[in-house]
Design a protein around this motif. Structure first.
Motif, short mmCIF file in Angstrom:
data_model
loop_
_atom_site.label_atom_id
_atom_site.label_comp_id
_atom_site.label_asym_id
_atom_site.label_seq_id
_atom_site.Cartn_x
_atom_site.Cartn_y
_atom_site.Cartn_z
N ASP A 181 -14.04 0.12 3.04
CA ASP A 181 -12.79 0.76 3.48
C ASP A 181 -13.01 1.85 4.52
OD1 ASP A 181 -11.69 -0.97 1.70
OD2 ASP A 181 -11.17 0.52 0.19
N LEU A 182 -14.20 2.45 4.49
CA LEU A 182 -14.55 3.48 5.48
C LEU A 182 -14.36 2.97 6.91
CD1 LEU A 182 -17.87 5.18 4.30
CD2 LEU A 182 -15.77 6.33 4.94
N LYS A 183 -14.77 1.73 7.12
CA LYS A 183 -14.71 1.13 8.47
C LYS A 183 -13.28 0.94 8.95
CE LYS A 183 -18.85 -1.38 7.21
NZ LYS A 183 -19.23 -2.61 6.52
N LEU A 184 -12.32 0.93 8.02
CA LEU A 184 -10.92 0.72 8.39
C LEU A 184 -10.19 2.02 8.71
CD1 LEU A 184 -10.06 -1.75 5.46
CD2 LEU A 184 -10.54 -2.41 7.82
N ALA A 185 -10.78 3.13 8.30
CA ALA A 185 -10.11 4.44 8.45
C ALA A 185 -10.31 5.02 9.85
CB ALA A 185 -10.66 5.41 7.41
N PRO A 186 -9.32 5.80 10.32
CA PRO A 186 -9.51 6.51 11.60
C PRO A 186 -10.74 7.42 11.50
CG PRO A 186 -7.24 6.69 10.83
CD PRO A 186 -8.01 6.07 9.72
N VAL B 140 0.86 -1.18 0.00
CA VAL B 140 0.00 0.00 0.00
C VAL B 140 0.90 1.23 0.00
CG1 VAL B 140 -1.72 1.33 1.29
CG2 VAL B 140 -1.90 -1.15 1.23
N PRO B 141 0.82 2.06 -1.08
CA PRO B 141 1.64 3.28 -1.10
C PRO B 141 1.30 4.17 0.07
CG PRO B 141 0.65 2.86 -3.24
CD PRO B 141 0.00 1.93 -2.28
N THR B 142 2.31 4.82 0.61
CA THR B 142 2.08 5.68 1.77
C THR B 142 2.86 6.99 1.62
OG1 THR B 142 2.14 5.72 4.19
CG2 THR B 142 3.94 4.58 3.12
N GLY B 143 2.61 7.92 2.54
CA GLY B 143 3.35 9.18 2.57
C GLY B 143 3.22 10.02 1.31
N VAL B 144 4.33 10.65 0.93
CA VAL B 144 4.36 11.57 -0.22
C VAL B 144 3.99 10.82 -1.50
CG1 VAL B 144 5.84 13.14 -1.57
CG2 VAL B 144 6.14 12.98 0.89
N TYR B 145 4.36 9.55 -1.56
CA TYR B 145 4.06 8.75 -2.75
C TYR B 145 2.54 8.61 -2.94
CZ TYR B 145 3.92 4.75 -5.93
OH TYR B 145 3.65 3.90 -6.99
N GLY C 21 -10.48 -0.96 -2.07
CA GLY C 21 -10.47 0.00 -3.17
C GLY C 21 -9.08 0.59 -3.41
N GLU C 22 -8.71 0.67 -4.68
CA GLU C 22 -7.40 1.24 -5.01
C GLU C 22 -7.33 2.72 -4.63
OE1 GLU C 22 -4.54 1.58 -8.87
OE2 GLU C 22 -5.99 -0.05 -8.90
N ILE C 23 -8.41 3.45 -4.93
CA ILE C 23 -8.44 4.89 -4.63
C ILE C 23 -8.59 5.11 -3.13
CG2 ILE C 23 -9.64 7.09 -5.01
CD1 ILE C 23 -10.53 5.94 -7.77
N SER C 24 -9.56 4.41 -2.51
CA SER C 24 -9.81 4.65 -1.08
C SER C 24 -8.63 4.27 -0.20
CB SER C 24 -11.09 3.97 -0.62
OG SER C 24 -11.16 2.64 -1.05
N SER C 25 -7.89 3.22 -0.57
CA SER C 25 -6.72 2.86 0.25
C SER C 25 -5.63 3.93 0.13
CB SER C 25 -6.16 1.48 -0.13
OG SER C 25 -5.59 1.49 -1.40
#
Length: 199
Positions: free
Chosen positions: A181-186, A88-93, A140-144
């Motif tokens: 994915d909503l359920k996984l987000a803070p 899963v891409p993170t940060g600035v990427y 989801g690719e976008i939501s993640s």
């Protein structure tokens, strides 16, 4: 009898140009030492290029600029495929991948369920950071990407313009995946993402 070098070269030439090659691809041909030496000889002959330690490619050829090596993103995808791990891409990427930042990161940081490590490329590097299984459950690719991008921006630091861009992107996401994915987000990220469903 055909040499290991010949056999490996034949396998490489059967793949499309630009396809990544790993020593593990040839375990049926010979010992790890003989494979390493054969790949080294093929590299010395210019048949393949070494992209990073233990990663090779038969470069694509562009009529104007000549050899085209795979991007850091393509290398990361190749590693994930080989090791059967999730990234899963993170940060600035993540921000860059969503078009929220024009900054092209020199270091691509991914969260993974695989072994943590850093892969050095010629001008860029790939860092794999071990994370909890829950972080990688997004469908989801976008939501993640959005979850990771918002984490990078930080709570209460998102601008109105950034929020509008994010909501426009989330509307393109599969609604079932988005709801999952909503359920996984803070909580604070969930509040922003929910707007894409409510609208």
């Amino acid at each position: 009898m055909q040499s290991n070098e010949y056999k490996i070269d034949k396998v490489i030439k059967s793949k499309p140009r630009g396809a990544l090659v790993f020593p593990d691809d040839f375990t049926k041909i010979g010992s790890s030492e003989s494979i390493r030496k054969a790949l080294q000889r093929l590299e010395n002959k210019g048949a393949i290029k070494r992209v990073a330690q233990g990663i090779y490619v038969r470069p694509k050829i562009d009529p104007y600029i000549g050899e085209v090596l795979p991007s850091a993103e393509e290398v990361a995808t190749g590693i994930a495929k080989r090791d059967k791990i999730r990234l899963v891409p993170t940060g600035v990427y993540a921000l860059n991948a969503l078009g929220l930042s024009t900054q092209i990161p020199i270091k691509l940081v991914f969260l993974t369920d695989g072994a943590p490590r850093e892969i050095k490329l010629s001008k860029r590097s790939i860092k794999l950071k071990k994370t909890t299984p829950k972080t990688l459950l997004a469908k989801g690719e976008i939501s993640s990407l959005v979850i990771q991008a918002l984490r990078e921006i930080g709570k209460d630091k998102i601008s109105a313009e950034e929020e509008l861009k994010i909501l426009a992107l989330l509307k393109k996401e599969n609604q079932k995946d988005l709801a999952h994915d909503l359920k996984l987000a803070p909580v604070w990220i969930r509040k922003i993402m929910q707007k894409a469903i409510q609208q």
